[in-house]
Scaffold this motif. Structure first.
Motif, PDB file in Angstrom:
ATOM      1  N   UNK A   6      51.388 -14.657   4.408  1.00  0.00           N
ATOM      2  CA  UNK A   6      51.014 -13.798   3.206  1.00  0.00           C
ATOM      3  C   UNK A   6      50.848 -14.456   2.019  1.00  0.00           C
ATOM      4  N   UNK A   7      51.357 -15.721   1.859  1.00  0.00           N
ATOM      5  CA  UNK A   7      51.299 -16.468   0.811  1.00  0.00           C
ATOM      6  C   UNK A   7      49.948 -16.975   0.589  1.00  0.00           C
ATOM      7  N   UNK A   8      49.140 -17.109   1.705  1.00  0.00           N
ATOM      8  CA  UNK A   8      47.711 -17.676   1.483  1.00  0.00           C
ATOM      9  C   UNK A   8      46.678 -16.633   0.526  1.00  0.00           C
ATOM     10  N   UNK A   9      45.955 -17.221  -0.012  1.00  0.00           N
ATOM     11  CA  UNK A   9      45.054 -16.253  -1.172  1.00  0.00           C
ATOM     12  C   UNK A   9      44.029 -15.621  -0.259  1.00  0.00           C
ATOM     13  N   UNK A  10      43.517 -16.136   0.914  1.00  0.00           N
ATOM     14  CA  UNK A  10      42.466 -15.467   1.363  1.00  0.00           C
ATOM     15  C   UNK A  10      42.688 -15.491   3.035  1.00  0.00           C
ATOM     16  N   UNK A  11      41.538 -14.722   3.689  1.00  0.00           N
ATOM     17  CA  UNK A  11      41.833 -14.623   4.933  1.00  0.00           C
ATOM     18  C   UNK A  11      41.659 -16.113   5.727  1.00  0.00           C
ATOM     19  N   UNK A  12      40.958 -16.919   5.208  1.00  0.00           N
ATOM     20  CA  UNK A  12      40.666 -18.254   6.136  1.00  0.00           C
ATOM     21  C   UNK A  12      42.142 -19.019   5.781  1.00  0.00           C
ATOM     22  N   UNK A  13      42.695 -18.964   4.608  1.00  0.00           N
ATOM     23  CA  UNK A  13      43.773 -19.563   4.559  1.00  0.00           C
ATOM     24  C   UNK A  13      45.248 -19.169   5.432  1.00  0.00           C
ATOM     25  N   UNK A  14      45.084 -17.473   5.552  1.00  0.00           N
ATOM     26  CA  UNK A  14      45.807 -17.139   6.464  1.00  0.00           C
ATOM     27  C   UNK A  14      45.681 -17.309   7.602  1.00  0.00           C
ATOM     28  N   UNK A  15      44.488 -17.585   8.346  1.00  0.00           N
ATOM     29  CA  UNK A  15      44.135 -17.669   9.666  1.00  0.00           C
ATOM     30  C   UNK A  15      44.684 -19.312   9.912  1.00  0.00           C
ATOM     31  N   UNK A  16      44.433 -19.998   8.966  1.00  0.00           N
ATOM     32  CA  UNK A  16      44.933 -21.464   9.400  1.00  0.00           C
ATOM     33  C   UNK A  16      46.302 -21.472   9.804  1.00  0.00           C
ATOM     34  N   UNK A  17      47.340 -20.773   9.110  1.00  0.00           N
ATOM     35  CA  UNK A  17      48.657 -20.805   9.316  1.00  0.00           C
ATOM     36  C   UNK A  17      48.849 -20.400  10.970  1.00  0.00           C
ATOM     37  N   UNK A  18      48.004 -19.299  11.339  1.00  0.00           N
ATOM     38  CA  UNK A  18      47.898 -18.881  12.853  1.00  0.00           C
ATOM     39  C   UNK A  18      47.464 -19.842  13.706  1.00  0.00           C
ATOM     40  N   UNK A  19      46.464 -20.550  13.365  1.00  0.00           N
ATOM     41  CA  UNK A  19      45.857 -21.627  14.357  1.00  0.00           C
ATOM     42  C   UNK A  19      46.716 -22.804  14.459  1.00  0.00           C
ATOM     43  N   UNK A  20      47.729 -22.936  13.300  1.00  0.00           N
ATOM     44  CA  UNK A  20      48.568 -24.244  13.501  1.00  0.00           C
ATOM     45  C   UNK A  20      49.603 -23.645  14.509  1.00  0.00           C
ATOM     46  N   UNK A  21      50.072 -22.416  14.407  1.00  0.00           N
ATOM     47  CA  UNK A  21      51.256 -22.285  15.232  1.00  0.00           C
ATOM     48  C   UNK A  21      50.884 -21.724  16.503  1.00  0.00           C
ATOM     49  N   UNK A  22      49.603 -21.089  16.956  1.00  0.00           N
ATOM     50  CA  UNK A  22      49.011 -21.105  18.309  1.00  0.00           C
ATOM     51  C   UNK A  22      49.426 -22.069  19.310  1.00  0.00           C
TER      52      UNK A  22
END
Lengths: 125, 192
Positions: B49-65
């Motif tokens: 939620x701290x990321x500014x845009x959707x791509x930024x948010x997705x990066x978090x998810x991709x690192x954790x996957x």
């Protein structure tokens, strides 16, 4: 009517093969026990998993508590499976496992089924 | 009569095979690992939620996957060992075989669509692919696994209609709460 006209030829040969698969009275008793799907399922599940709990078996076989208890008891009485109880924390857990006799009974049943398929396929062909 | 005996014998053999396959799958999926994965997803959602845009948010998810995948594999191996079954053998490999193709499709599509205007489709796509994998893997496992797959499919379908603002919430809800709820079911009813 069938007794008046006993089967002859290929049909008689097939029936002889099939009846030969059921040998003693004990075998027939065992086959009757395994003719039920729930009991057959119980032995099959326990054949690949050393121990399964009551709730696991209930979910696997999609049966009610009462139904599973009755069938498990029949197999236990026949010496084909054993039951043990333990506590998981405060929750009582009933665990089932296959006995050596149960494994042999399942193997014999599988052999019977395979032999039946072979016999009937050959005759049909 | 011969045909009846033949088909009865075939049905019996098929029933035995299916029962054995399902029982093998019983010790495959770890509920505890699923709950840990769910908690990890909720934390990731909170951080994303701290990321500014959707791509930024997705990066978090991709690192954790990948971390979540490792947790799942270790959990399954530990559970198999605990139940005296052979760890990471047939049932687990069948389970993985069901999951790997749809997850690979999601990964490849993510790579292809990254930076394009269609990035908003990726959260829904990941949920749909994961749901497909779980639904297929549910064939070799207990029923909650397949039901969880169906829930992911439904939420994935809904997610494709959401705006960017809701994507992270949808990912958190699905990967977080579904893993925790169904993980708890597995722990309670299917041996941990």
């Amino acid at each position: 009517m069938a007794a008046d006209n006993p089967p002859t030829g290929r049909k008689a040969e097939s029936l002889r093969t099939i009846s030969g698969l059921l040998k003693s009275g004990e075998d027939r008793q065992e086959q009757r026990l395994l003719n039920d799907r729930v009991r057959l399922g119980l032995l099959s599940c326990l054949a690949v998993s050393d121990r399964l709990s009551f709730s696991e078996l209930k979910s696997l076989l999609d049966v009610t508590d009462g139904n599973l208890s009755v069938h498990a008891r029949k197999l236990e009485d026949a010496g084909l499976l054993t039951q043990s109880k333990r506590f998981d924390g405060r929750v009582p857990l009933t665990l089932y496992s296959l006995t050596a006799a149960g494994r042999k009974a399942l193997e014999r049943h599988l052999a019977h089924m395979e032999a039946l398929i072979k016999a009937t396929t050959k005759k049909k062909g | 009569m011969l045909i009846d005996l033949h088909s009865r014998a075939e049905e019996d053999l098929s029933y035995i095979r299916k029962a054995m396959a399902r029982a093998e799958g019983m010790s495959t999926v770890s509920g505890r690992a699923s709950m840990v994965m769910g908690c990890l997803a909720l934390i990731t959602g909170g951080l994303a939620f701290m990321a500014d845009d959707l791509e930024g948010q997705l990066k978090f998810w991709l690192y954790v996957a990948p971390i979540a995948a490792v947790i799942g594999i270790i959990g399954s191996a530990l559970k198999s060992r605990g139940s005296d079954a052979k760890p990471l053998r047939d049932p687990a490999s069948r389970f993985l075989l069901c999951l790997v193709p749809p997850i690979s499709i999601a990964a490849i599509t993510t790579h292809a669509l990254w930076g394009s205007p269609y990035v908003y489709l990726l959260p829904g796509l990941w949920m749909l692919c994961y749901g497909c994998g779980l639904l297929a893997a549910g064939t070799y496992a207990v029923r909650p696994v397949a039901i969880m797959g169906a829930c992911f499919l439904m939420l994935g379908g809904v997610a494709t209609t959401l705006t960017d603002d809701w994507m992270n919430a949808a990912m958190s809800f699905s990967f977080g709460f579904l893993h925790i709820i169904f993980g708890w079911q597995l722990v309670r009813h299917h041996g941990g």
